[in-house]
Structures are given as structure tokens and as C-alpha cells.
Design a protein around this motif. Sequence first.
Motif, PDB file in Angstrom:
ATOM      1  N   PRO A  12       0.794  -1.225   0.000  1.00  0.00           N
ATOM      2  CA  PRO A  12       0.000   0.000   0.000  1.00  0.00           C
ATOM      3  C   PRO A  12       0.832   1.284   0.000  1.00  0.00           C
ATOM      4  CG  PRO A  12       0.115  -0.817   2.223  1.00  0.00           C
ATOM      5  CD  PRO A  12       0.871  -1.803   1.358  1.00  0.00           C
ATOM      6  N   HIS A  13       2.166   1.164   0.133  1.00  0.00           N
ATOM      7  CA  HIS A  13       3.016   2.357   0.259  1.00  0.00           C
ATOM      8  C   HIS A  13       3.052   3.206  -1.006  1.00  0.00           C
ATOM      9  CE1 HIS A  13       4.201   0.607   4.012  1.00  0.00           C
ATOM     10  NE2 HIS A  13       4.602  -0.484   3.385  1.00  0.00           N
ATOM     11  N   SER A  14       2.810   2.585  -2.159  1.00  0.00           N
ATOM     12  CA  SER A  14       2.883   3.299  -3.435  1.00  0.00           C
ATOM     13  C   SER A  14       1.520   3.834  -3.895  1.00  0.00           C
ATOM     14  CB  SER A  14       3.448   2.368  -4.508  1.00  0.00           C
ATOM     15  OG  SER A  14       2.620   1.224  -4.662  1.00  0.00           O
ATOM     16  N   LEU A  15       0.493   3.664  -3.080  1.00  0.00           N
ATOM     17  CA  LEU A  15      -0.869   4.045  -3.479  1.00  0.00           C
ATOM     18  C   LEU A  15      -1.024   5.560  -3.627  1.00  0.00           C
ATOM     19  CD1 LEU A  15      -3.822   3.111  -3.999  1.00  0.00           C
ATOM     20  CD2 LEU A  15      -4.223   3.515  -1.551  1.00  0.00           C
ATOM     21  N   TRP A  22     -10.129  -0.038  -9.460  1.00  0.00           N
ATOM     22  CA  TRP A  22      -8.732   0.139  -9.866  1.00  0.00           C
ATOM     23  C   TRP A  22      -7.906   0.794  -8.766  1.00  0.00           C
ATOM     24  CZ3 TRP A  22      -7.172  -1.915 -14.436  1.00  0.00           C
ATOM     25  CH2 TRP A  22      -8.177  -2.283 -15.333  1.00  0.00           C
ATOM     26  N   LEU A  23      -6.621   0.393  -8.683  1.00  0.00           N
ATOM     27  CA  LEU A  23      -5.632   1.030  -7.822  1.00  0.00           C
ATOM     28  C   LEU A  23      -4.656   1.784  -8.712  1.00  0.00           C
ATOM     29  CD1 LEU A  23      -4.738  -2.043  -5.571  1.00  0.00           C
ATOM     30  CD2 LEU A  23      -6.178  -0.091  -4.926  1.00  0.00           C
ATOM     31  N   VAL A  24      -4.278   2.979  -8.294  1.00  0.00           N
ATOM     32  CA  VAL A  24      -3.288   3.778  -9.009  1.00  0.00           C
ATOM     33  C   VAL A  24      -2.069   3.863  -8.104  1.00  0.00           C
ATOM     34  CG1 VAL A  24      -2.774   6.019 -10.045  1.00  0.00           C
ATOM     35  CG2 VAL A  24      -5.106   5.085 -10.162  1.00  0.00           C
ATOM     36  N   LEU A  25      -0.950   3.325  -8.581  1.00  0.00           N
ATOM     37  CA  LEU A  25       0.269   3.221  -7.787  1.00  0.00           C
ATOM     38  C   LEU A  25       1.431   3.926  -8.473  1.00  0.00           C
ATOM     39  CD1 LEU A  25       0.081  -0.664  -7.191  1.00  0.00           C
ATOM     40  CD2 LEU A  25      -0.938   1.139  -5.777  1.00  0.00           C
ATOM     41  N   VAL A  26       2.335   4.487  -7.687  1.00  0.00           N
ATOM     42  CA  VAL A  26       3.596   4.991  -8.234  1.00  0.00           C
ATOM     43  C   VAL A  26       4.422   3.775  -8.638  1.00  0.00           C
ATOM     44  CG1 VAL A  26       5.756   6.191  -7.715  1.00  0.00           C
ATOM     45  CG2 VAL A  26       3.605   7.102  -6.861  1.00  0.00           C
ATOM     46  N   ARG A  27       4.969   3.817  -9.829  1.00  0.00           N
ATOM     47  CA  ARG A  27       5.819   2.718 -10.297  1.00  0.00           C
ATOM     48  C   ARG A  27       7.185   2.882  -9.640  1.00  0.00           C
ATOM     49  NH1 ARG A  27       9.084   0.841 -14.623  1.00  0.00           N
ATOM     50  NH2 ARG A  27       8.232  -0.987 -15.662  1.00  0.00           N
ATOM     51  N   PRO A  28       7.676   1.868  -8.899  1.00  0.00           N
ATOM     52  CA  PRO A  28       8.956   2.002  -8.191  1.00  0.00           C
ATOM     53  C   PRO A  28      10.137   2.310  -9.109  1.00  0.00           C
ATOM     54  CG  PRO A  28       7.738   0.135  -7.330  1.00  0.00           C
ATOM     55  CD  PRO A  28       6.997   0.611  -8.558  1.00  0.00           C
ATOM     56  N   ALA A 123      15.169   3.098 -16.444  1.00  0.00           N
ATOM     57  CA  ALA A 123      14.384   3.624 -15.327  1.00  0.00           C
ATOM     58  C   ALA A 123      15.256   4.061 -14.154  1.00  0.00           C
ATOM     59  CB  ALA A 123      13.393   2.566 -14.853  1.00  0.00           C
ATOM     60  N   VAL A 124      14.792   5.090 -13.469  1.00  0.00           N
ATOM     61  CA  VAL A 124      15.379   5.522 -12.201  1.00  0.00           C
ATOM     62  C   VAL A 124      14.632   4.779 -11.095  1.00  0.00           C
ATOM     63  CG1 VAL A 124      15.675   7.473 -10.611  1.00  0.00           C
ATOM     64  CG2 VAL A 124      15.973   7.814 -13.087  1.00  0.00           C
ATOM     65  N   ALA A 125      15.358   4.027 -10.289  1.00  0.00           N
ATOM     66  CA  ALA A 125      14.740   3.291  -9.181  1.00  0.00           C
ATOM     67  C   ALA A 125      14.562   4.237  -8.000  1.00  0.00           C
ATOM     68  CB  ALA A 125      15.596   2.095  -8.789  1.00  0.00           C
ATOM     69  N   LEU A 126      13.332   4.414  -7.581  1.00  0.00           N
ATOM     70  CA  LEU A 126      13.066   5.251  -6.418  1.00  0.00           C
ATOM     71  C   LEU A 126      13.461   4.500  -5.145  1.00  0.00           C
ATOM     72  CD1 LEU A 126       9.500   6.608  -7.309  1.00  0.00           C
ATOM     73  CD2 LEU A 126      11.690   7.798  -7.557  1.00  0.00           C
ATOM     74  N   SER A 127      13.991   5.214  -4.188  1.00  0.00           N
ATOM     75  CA  SER A 127      14.245   4.607  -2.882  1.00  0.00           C
ATOM     76  C   SER A 127      12.899   4.341  -2.217  1.00  0.00           C
ATOM     77  CB  SER A 127      15.065   5.561  -2.011  1.00  0.00           C
ATOM     78  OG  SER A 127      14.273   6.696  -1.655  1.00  0.00           O
ATOM     79  N   PRO A 128      12.843   3.453  -1.234  1.00  0.00           N
ATOM     80  CA  PRO A 128      11.572   3.242  -0.535  1.00  0.00           C
ATOM     81  C   PRO A 128      11.006   4.546   0.039  1.00  0.00           C
ATOM     82  CG  PRO A 128      13.114   1.507   0.044  1.00  0.00           C
ATOM     83  CD  PRO A 128      13.876   2.525  -0.762  1.00  0.00           C
ATOM     84  N   GLU A 129      11.879   5.401   0.543  1.00  0.00           N
ATOM     85  CA  GLU A 129      11.427   6.685   1.079  1.00  0.00           C
ATOM     86  C   GLU A 129      10.920   7.598  -0.026  1.00  0.00           C
ATOM     87  OE1 GLU A 129      14.707   5.547   1.556  1.00  0.00           O
ATOM     88  OE2 GLU A 129      14.197   4.555   3.451  1.00  0.00           O
ATOM     89  N   ARG A 132       7.457   6.368  -1.210  1.00  0.00           N
ATOM     90  CA  ARG A 132       6.403   6.734  -0.256  1.00  0.00           C
ATOM     91  C   ARG A 132       6.108   8.228  -0.299  1.00  0.00           C
ATOM     92  NH1 ARG A 132       8.027   2.997   4.958  1.00  0.00           N
ATOM     93  NH2 ARG A 132       7.361   1.057   3.975  1.00  0.00           N
ATOM     94  N   ALA A 133       7.151   9.036  -0.383  1.00  0.00           N
ATOM     95  CA  ALA A 133       6.956  10.491  -0.394  1.00  0.00           C
ATOM     96  C   ALA A 133       6.198  10.939  -1.641  1.00  0.00           C
ATOM     97  CB  ALA A 133       8.309  11.204  -0.297  1.00  0.00           C
ATOM     98  N   LEU A 134       6.554  10.385  -2.799  1.00  0.00           N
ATOM     99  CA  LEU A 134       5.873  10.760  -4.035  1.00  0.00           C
ATOM    100  C   LEU A 134       4.417  10.293  -4.007  1.00  0.00           C
ATOM    101  CD1 LEU A 134       6.073  12.127  -6.753  1.00  0.00           C
ATOM    102  CD2 LEU A 134       6.944   9.972  -7.708  1.00  0.00           C
ATOM    103  N   ALA A 135       4.190   9.069  -3.556  1.00  0.00           N
ATOM    104  CA  ALA A 135       2.816   8.556  -3.463  1.00  0.00           C
ATOM    105  C   ALA A 135       1.992   9.417  -2.505  1.00  0.00           C
ATOM    106  CB  ALA A 135       2.819   7.098  -3.011  1.00  0.00           C
ATOM    107  N   GLU A 136       2.566   9.772  -1.384  1.00  0.00           N
ATOM    108  CA  GLU A 136       1.840  10.588  -0.409  1.00  0.00           C
ATOM    109  C   GLU A 136       1.523  11.974  -0.962  1.00  0.00           C
ATOM    110  OE1 GLU A 136       2.884  12.533   3.858  1.00  0.00           O
ATOM    111  OE2 GLU A 136       3.293  10.385   3.643  1.00  0.00           O
ATOM    112  N   ALA A 137       2.486  12.587  -1.624  1.00  0.00           N
ATOM    113  CA  ALA A 137       2.264  13.921  -2.202  1.00  0.00           C
ATOM    114  C   ALA A 137       1.156  13.869  -3.247  1.00  0.00           C
ATOM    115  CB  ALA A 137       3.558  14.449  -2.819  1.00  0.00           C
ATOM    116  N   TRP A 138       1.186  12.873  -4.105  1.00  0.00           N
ATOM    117  CA  TRP A 138       0.189  12.784  -5.165  1.00  0.00           C
ATOM    118  C   TRP A 138      -1.150  12.299  -4.646  1.00  0.00           C
ATOM    119  CZ3 TRP A 138       3.347  10.735  -9.917  1.00  0.00           C
ATOM    120  CH2 TRP A 138       4.166  11.787 -10.369  1.00  0.00           C
TER     121      TRP A 138
END
Length: 145
Positions: A12-15, A22-28, A123-129, A132-138
Motif C-alpha cells: 500500500p506504500h505506493s498508493l 482500480w488502484l493507481v500506484l507509483v511505479r517504483p 528507469a530511475v529506481a526510487l528509494s523506498p522513502e 512513499r513520499a511521491l505517493a503521499e504527495a500525489w
Amino acid sequence: MSNATAVNFGYPHSLVGETDHWLVLVRPKQPTFGSLVLVCKEPAQAFSDLSGPAFEDLQVAVGGIERLLRRAVDYAKINYLMLMMVDPDVHFHVIPRYEGAREHGGETFTDAGWPGQPDLASAVALSPEGLRALAEAWRGEWRAA
């Protein structure tokens, strides 16, 4: 509700947001800035297995995605890729396309395939942090309808 595909993409961290189906997730891994994964909540492994309501709700989810990415990324084109080779549940990779680069969180994101096919290997691999930060902002900007 989620499935193994959603979990593989950080749910759920990328939600970012969701609709009824449908779920919309940030692609890691971000081949371009703003890349998302659109995962169906139904237990379907073939596009033709989706229910009528899931197909109708796809329009709602896509509208929300395009509004969000228009503001956040200012894309020129958007690609919806249904690959489903590794992760079998019905899902799309949503790749905003643009010329040049986008900056976010100290990272530079170029569209290495522009103006041709998206280059998923660049692709640029996002860190776990960072994920989460991008998913939370969006998540705060998400509007499905």
C-alpha cells in the motif's frame, strides 16, 4: 482490496488513489518521471475477464491519472502498456512521455526513448522513502472523478 501484482508494485506504500475497481500506484522504477501502475482490483488475469463495471470504471481511473500527471509532469503524450508477463493480474504501466528532463527529489528523469518507444530499461529506481513520499504527495492531489 489488492492482489499480488499490486503488492509487487509497492502497495500500500505506493498508493496514489483508487476507484471502485482500480488502484493507481507509483511505479517504483521510473522510466520517465510520473510513471504509474494501474492495477485492477478484480481477480482477473485476462483483459476480457474484467466485469462491465470494471471497464466503465477504467474511464474514471484514466481521467484521474491524466489530470494528475498533466499538472505534475506536463507530459506531451502518455503510453498505457499492458504487459502482464511477470505480474499476471490485469494492469497497465502508465508512462508519461516528454522531451527533455524532469527534476524531482534531487533526481533527473529523462525520457530515454523519446520520441519512440519508452525505454523501460533506463528507469530511475526510487528509494523506498522516495516512493512513499511521491505517493503521499500525489495522494493529496488525486481526484478520480
